[in-house]
Design a protein around this motif. Structure first.
Motif, PDB file in Angstrom:
ATOM      1  N   ALA A  94      34.153  66.172  72.669  1.00 57.32           N
ATOM      2  CA  ALA A  94      34.274  65.917  74.108  1.00 57.32           C
ATOM      3  C   ALA A  94      33.406  64.742  74.545  1.00 57.32           C
ATOM      4  N   GLU A  95      32.362  64.439  73.789  1.00 57.20           N
ATOM      5  CA  GLU A  95      31.437  63.371  74.166  1.00 57.20           C
ATOM      6  C   GLU A  95      31.729  62.043  73.465  1.00 57.20           C
ATOM      7  N   ARG A  96      32.336  62.084  72.280  1.00 61.93           N
ATOM      8  CA  ARG A  96      32.601  60.841  71.555  1.00 61.93           C
ATOM      9  C   ARG A  96      33.829  61.004  70.670  1.00 61.93           C
ATOM     10  N   ARG A  97      34.296  59.893  70.136  1.00 61.43           N
ATOM     11  CA  ARG A  97      35.543  59.899  69.379  1.00 61.43           C
ATOM     12  C   ARG A  97      35.255  59.954  67.879  1.00 61.43           C
ATOM     13  N   PRO A  98      35.772  60.975  67.188  1.00 58.79           N
ATOM     14  CA  PRO A  98      35.580  61.028  65.731  1.00 58.79           C
ATOM     15  C   PRO A  98      36.425  59.984  65.013  1.00 58.79           C
ATOM     16  N   ARG A  99      36.015  59.629  63.816  1.00 61.49           N
ATOM     17  CA  ARG A  99      36.778  58.718  62.956  1.00 61.49           C
ATOM     18  C   ARG A  99      37.209  59.494  61.713  1.00 61.49           C
ATOM     19  N   PHE A 100      38.411  59.207  61.230  1.00 63.71           N
ATOM     20  CA  PHE A 100      38.980  59.978  60.134  1.00 63.71           C
ATOM     21  C   PHE A 100      39.187  59.089  58.905  1.00 63.71           C
ATOM     22  N   THR A 101      38.580  59.472  57.816  1.00 65.69           N
ATOM     23  CA  THR A 101      38.818  58.759  56.572  1.00 65.69           C
ATOM     24  C   THR A 101      40.244  59.034  56.104  1.00 65.69           C
ATOM     25  N   PRO A 102      40.799  58.184  55.226  1.00 62.44           N
ATOM     26  CA  PRO A 102      42.143  58.478  54.698  1.00 62.44           C
ATOM     27  C   PRO A 102      42.225  59.871  54.083  1.00 62.44           C
ATOM     28  N   GLU A 103      41.165  60.290  53.423  1.00 63.40           N
ATOM     29  CA  GLU A 103      41.193  61.618  52.816  1.00 63.40           C
ATOM     30  C   GLU A 103      41.184  62.716  53.875  1.00 63.40           C
ATOM     31  N   ALA A 104      40.455  62.488  54.990  1.00 59.52           N
ATOM     32  CA  ALA A 104      40.463  63.469  56.083  1.00 59.52           C
ATOM     33  C   ALA A 104      41.853  63.568  56.707  1.00 59.52           C
ATOM     34  N   CYS A 105      42.545  62.432  56.815  1.00 57.36           N
ATOM     35  CA  CYS A 105      43.926  62.459  57.333  1.00 57.36           C
ATOM     36  C   CYS A 105      44.815  63.299  56.419  1.00 57.36           C
ATOM     37  N   ARG A 106      44.697  63.046  55.112  1.00 54.33           N
ATOM     38  CA  ARG A 106      45.514  63.805  54.170  1.00 54.33           C
ATOM     39  C   ARG A 106      45.172  65.301  54.242  1.00 54.33           C
ATOM     40  N   ALA A 144      24.186  79.659  89.714  1.00 59.41           N
ATOM     41  CA  ALA A 144      22.989  78.839  89.870  1.00 59.41           C
ATOM     42  C   ALA A 144      23.351  77.397  89.527  1.00 59.41           C
ATOM     43  N   THR A 145      22.928  76.467  90.357  1.00 58.20           N
ATOM     44  CA  THR A 145      23.265  75.058  90.139  1.00 58.20           C
ATOM     45  C   THR A 145      22.300  74.427  89.153  1.00 58.20           C
ATOM     46  N   ASP A 146      22.770  73.369  88.489  1.00 59.10           N
ATOM     47  CA  ASP A 146      21.944  72.710  87.472  1.00 59.10           C
ATOM     48  C   ASP A 146      22.101  71.196  87.610  1.00 59.10           C
ATOM     49  N   GLN A 147      22.097  70.476  86.522  1.00 63.15           N
ATOM     50  CA  GLN A 147      22.032  69.012  86.527  1.00 63.15           C
ATOM     51  C   GLN A 147      23.322  68.361  87.028  1.00 63.15           C
ATOM     52  N   VAL A 148      23.178  67.114  87.462  1.00 58.39           N
ATOM     53  CA  VAL A 148      24.296  66.216  87.740  1.00 58.39           C
ATOM     54  C   VAL A 148      24.177  65.023  86.806  1.00 58.39           C
ATOM     55  N   ARG A 149      25.256  64.673  86.126  1.00 57.99           N
ATOM     56  CA  ARG A 149      25.268  63.547  85.194  1.00 57.99           C
ATOM     57  C   ARG A 149      26.476  62.656  85.480  1.00 57.99           C
ATOM     58  N   PHE A 150      26.393  61.408  85.008  1.00 56.31           N
ATOM     59  CA  PHE A 150      27.479  60.439  85.218  1.00 56.31           C
ATOM     60  C   PHE A 150      27.909  59.840  83.883  1.00 56.31           C
ATOM     61  N   ASP A 151      29.230  59.577  83.765  1.00 51.06           N
ATOM     62  CA  ASP A 151      29.786  58.921  82.584  1.00 51.06           C
ATOM     63  C   ASP A 151      30.619  57.733  83.031  1.00 51.06           C
ATOM     64  N   ARG A 152      30.632  56.686  82.199  1.00 53.73           N
ATOM     65  CA  ARG A 152      31.511  55.542  82.458  1.00 53.73           C
ATOM     66  C   ARG A 152      32.615  55.510  81.416  1.00 53.73           C
ATOM     67  N   ARG A 153      33.755  54.953  81.802  1.00 50.21           N
ATOM     68  CA  ARG A 153      34.879  54.801  80.878  1.00 50.21           C
ATOM     69  C   ARG A 153      34.538  53.729  79.853  1.00 50.21           C
ATOM     70  N   ALA A 154      34.683  54.051  78.574  1.00 54.57           N
ATOM     71  CA  ALA A 154      34.366  53.094  77.523  1.00 54.57           C
ATOM     72  C   ALA A 154      35.215  53.391  76.297  1.00 54.57           C
ATOM     73  N   GLY A 199      38.316  53.821  75.816  1.00 55.80           N
ATOM     74  CA  GLY A 199      39.312  54.870  75.953  1.00 55.80           C
ATOM     75  C   GLY A 199      38.745  56.261  76.135  1.00 55.80           C
ATOM     76  N   GLY A 200      37.411  56.398  76.140  1.00 58.10           N
ATOM     77  CA  GLY A 200      36.782  57.704  76.327  1.00 58.10           C
ATOM     78  C   GLY A 200      35.672  57.617  77.360  1.00 58.10           C
ATOM     79  N   TRP A 201      34.767  58.602  77.344  1.00 58.12           N
ATOM     80  CA  TRP A 201      33.667  58.638  78.289  1.00 58.12           C
ATOM     81  C   TRP A 201      32.338  58.467  77.556  1.00 58.12           C
ATOM     82  N   GLN A 202      31.447  57.702  78.170  1.00 61.00           N
ATOM     83  CA  GLN A 202      30.120  57.488  77.610  1.00 61.00           C
ATOM     84  C   GLN A 202      29.090  57.754  78.698  1.00 61.00           C
ATOM     85  N   GLU A 203      28.124  58.617  78.405  1.00 65.86           N
ATOM     86  CA  GLU A 203      27.109  58.956  79.404  1.00 65.86           C
ATOM     87  C   GLU A 203      26.322  57.718  79.800  1.00 65.86           C
TER      88      GLU A 203
END
Length: 777
Positions: free
Chosen positions: A62-74, A601-611, A613-617
């Motif tokens: 949810a926070e970053r984009r994984p990368r897949f090796t050819p073997e992971a694809c297979r 109970a309320t907690d933190q507020v955080r912001f992300d920017r589009r980067a 194709g995904g979101w980056q804090e």
């Protein structure tokens, strides 16, 4: 053993002792994360260790984009084959994502693709997911792809088959983009705008979009005429719904001129049964078209949806449409190229009301629709107003009566859409060409009633902005037609200017369409500069959770439901702002009370920017000031409206009393400060002015029996001289409907209602209140 190995062991070994609920996933590389994602899809029995590992992997994805090796694809393809053999769900979108984000050359997957598709086509209908099936087939050889395409075209029906044929003729890159848009909608994510723009530029697919929408409208017309037998929710197959939704998005993004008239046929056609039944021809198609409007809204479509919402007979549909419309309106505000386009609907400017007027004749009578704050319908005879619709008109002109009543509803829907679009434009700093603004907004017979009550800035020379409020007789300055116009925001003004505008709005007794002159502003605090990535400004508050959850929906936020169930103990509400470039996240935790009250109970507020194709804090200091201020304003609203501190029933209630005592009379937030500023201007105008004064956080009211201190945040009351708490429930106060308020604020209205009541405390007849006033600590 490193973290990646421990996580892999937890996913694959049923005897693993992995027990870390929050592992540091920053120690896992993107390639290692891809391996873990593939392995987490394998069909294995669940264990506590695998559950923790699965949660950690999904959280990292949810926070970053994984990368897949050819073997992971297979490996992932092999796992999906295993799932298909077991009759379990096969996530084709996940497979395509892995291929798209691989780290090396695509391995030979032909045998695995043939095996996977063979299994799927034996166990699920061919009409399900045809685009994803075709996309996966394209990873094998050309012969396999052609065979799958031919099989699908025979099964999916003419609308979908037409699209498949168009897609097959597209260049490879456009086919990939089309697959991405289908994939993202399947995962309920906003569509990638750049990909969509490239897709809609293809003339072949644009022509198909019109054919698909016209075919859908023709079908609903035939159902309405009885040419096709009516069956509830059976007008379209699931894949037809998805395909027509795709076509609608293409046409909406292209802003096709033929689209409004077609939607005026199609939406009522899918929402109203040809009989008196409360069912719909296709509830799924109705919701899909509204989701298309969430992605690429136009004002005409918003108006059509509102019209359908009023006429649909199904009890649950209007509520769902209301929720969806809030997201549509938020998106429309950020689509500035079309947001402010309003038809005149035959109205003309009325010099006496400064609004619009339309007259329709019905025999000896005239229907008059006048637009000031809202549209209102009256009837006249020989120029004299009548109290109600004349009986001869109802008898002889029923169609006209229905038409003008519907027109009033449509105009009011357009005004609501305009107001929300204007306010929502704050986060993108929307500018309008001065010439277009003068004619299409300030001079528009319907829009002018909204525009004239707002403060605008015109760039009369480079860098020289002139602020005007047309409703108070400000003359528009001379400036070129291409000069920029924008809404005034107090964030860009100094204290003296803000004070002057607030005085002016109050003196003119002007009720603005939304809070502008008195708008709260939120700037970065030293504490937030210290925490850097998150804000604790609104943390640690106890709120009525059902009320806050409803507000999330009302304000266009997305959030899961908290509750006393597995994974229901915490969630993050989020909203995307600034044309999809920024996202705010508001963390909150389930805090069930011993007496059964649903609290959070309320907690933190955080912001992300589009980067990428995904979101980056992002650090708070990098968030644009308007985005930060408008987002924090929403969170302040959630806390201020929903806090138990504002609930008099919590004064003597359980362990939460300590929080209630602390928060009920705490320092004022920005929204409460704006309330205080408004009161400072309103009090001298009230008949109880001599009995009232502002003192820090309180409005002090001197009655005949006691002196009362009303907190400007919670509206709770302390009595002098002993500081005893006075409990008054809201429905026991008398509201003065004629009292002018410069903006809509239920808490401000409540404070003033209590002030009027307590200024005449000797006249109070409610025994519960009299006993409290007479009691001494």
């Amino acid at each position: 053993m490193d973290l990646t190995a421990r996580l892999m062991n937890a996913l694959t070994d049923p005897d693993s002792d992995f027990a870390d609920p929050a592992p540091d996933m920053s120690r896992v590389t993107d390639e290692q994360l891809g391996d873990l994602v593939a392995e987490s899809c394998a069909p294995r029995p669940w264990t506590p260790a695998s559950g923790l590992a699965w949660g950690a992997v999904r959280g990292a994805v949810a926070e970053r984009r994984p990368r897949f090796t050819p073997e992971a694809c297979r490996r992932l393809f092999g796992i999906m084959c295993d799932r298909a053999e077991r009759g379990e769900f096969v996530d084709l979108a996940q497979v395509l994502t892995a291929v798209e984000h691989r780290t090396g050359p695509l391995p030979d997957l032909t045998a695995l693709v043939e095996s996977l598709l063979g299994l799927l086509l034996e166990t699920e209908p061919e009409t399900r997911r045809p685009h994803l099936l075709l996309a996966v087939a394209g990873l094998a050889d050309e012969e396999t792809a052609r065979a799958i395409e031919a099989r699908l075209v025979r099964k999916v029906g003419p609308v979908v088959a037409d699209e498949l044929a168009v897609v097959a003729a597209l260049p490879a890159e456009e086919q990939r983009l089309l697959r991405l848009t289908h994939r993202d909608r399947a995962h309920h994510e906003p569509p990638p705008l750049d990909d969509w723009r490239r897709l809609v530029g293809h003339p072949g697919y644009a022509a198909y979009a019109r054919r698909a929408l016209e075919a859908a409208a023709d079908r609903t017309d035939a159902i309405a005429k009885g040419e096709i037998p009516y069956r509830a929710d059976k007008a379209f197959t699931d894949e037809e719904v998805r395909t027509v939704g795709q076509a609608a998005r293409v046409a909406l993004l292209r802003d096709e001129p033929w689209l409004p008239e077609l939607f005026d046929r199609l939406l009522p056609g899918v929402a109203l049964a040809p009989t008196a039944a409360k069912t719909l021809p296709s509830q799924a198609m109705l919701y899909e078209l509204v989701r298309a409007a969430q992605d690429f809204p136009t004002p005409e479509l918003v108006t059509t949806i509102r019209t359908v919402r009023r006429t649909v007979r199904h009890a649950g549909v209007p509520r769902q449409l209301d929720k969806m419309l809030r997201k549509v309106e938020a998106a429309l505000a950020e689509r500035t190229d079309v947001a402010l386009r309003l038809p005149t609907l035959g109205f003309e400017t009325d010099a006496t009301t400064e609004g619009g007027v339309l007259r329709r004749t019905a025999g000896d009578y005239t229907a008059v629709i006048t637009v000031t704050d809202t549209a209102e319908l009256t009837w006249e005879k020989d120029g004299r107003p009548l109290r109600s619709t004349p009986a001869p008109v109802r008898r002889d002109h029923p169609a006209l009566v229905k038409e003008v009543r519907e027109l009033v509803k449509r105009v009011n829907a357009q005004l609501v859409t305009l107001v929300r679009a204007l306010e929502g434009g704050y986060t993108v700093d929307t500018h309008h060409p001065y010439g277009r603004w003068r004619t299409e907004l300030a001079g528009h017979p319907l829009a002018r009633t909204v525009v004239r009550r707002l403060i605008w800035e015109i760039e009369v020379a480079p860098g020289d902005w002139r602020a005007v409020l047309p409703e108070t007789a400000d003359a528009l300055p001379e400036a070129p037609d291409d000069a920029a116009v924008r809404l005034w925001h107090p964030l860009r003004a100094d204290a003296d200017e803000v004070r002057a505008w607030r005085d002016r709005v109050t003196e003119a007794r002007l009720r603005q369409p939304f809070k502008q002159a008195f708008r709260e502003i939120y700037r970065l605090t030293p504490a937030e500069e210290e925490t850097r990535l998150y804000s604790n400004r609104f943390a640690g508050q106890l709120v009525h959770y059902p009320r806050m959850f409803a507000l999330f929906r009302a304000r266009g936020w997305k959030s899961g439901r908290l509750g006393p169930w597995a994974m229901g103990d915490e969630d993050v509400a989020e909203r995307v702002l600034a044309a999809g470039e920024w996202r705010i996240r508001f963390f909150h935790i389930w805090a069930d009370s011993p007496d059964g009250a649903e609290l959070a109970a309320t907690d933190q507020v955080r912001f992300d920017r589009r980067a990428e194709g995904g979101w980056q804090e992002a650090p708070l200091a990098e968030v644009p000031a308007p985005v930060f201020s408008e987002a924090m304003r929403d969170v302040d609203l959630f806390v201020g409206v929903c806090s138990i501190a504002a609930d008099p029933d919590w004064a003597d209630s359980g362990p939460e009393r300590a929080y209630w005592q602390r928060a009920s009379f705490a320092e004022l937030t920005e929204s409460a400060e704006a309330r205080r500023d408004a009161l400072a201007r309103l009090l001298p105008r009230l008949k109880i002015a001599e009995r009232c004064e502002l003192d820090g956080r309180f409005l002090v009211v001197r009655g005949d029996l006691r002196t009362y201190r009303i907190h400007l945040g919670s509206a709770n009351i302390l009595m002098d001289p002993d500081g005893a708490y006075l409990r008054i429930v809201p429905d026991r106060t008398k509201r003065d409907g004629k009292l002018f308020l410069p903006f809509e604020d239920e808490r401000l209205s409540l404070i003033l209602s209590k002030a009027f009541l307590l200024a005449a405390d000797a006249e109070i007849t409610d025994e519960t209140i009299r006993r409290q006033i007479g009691r001494r600590a």
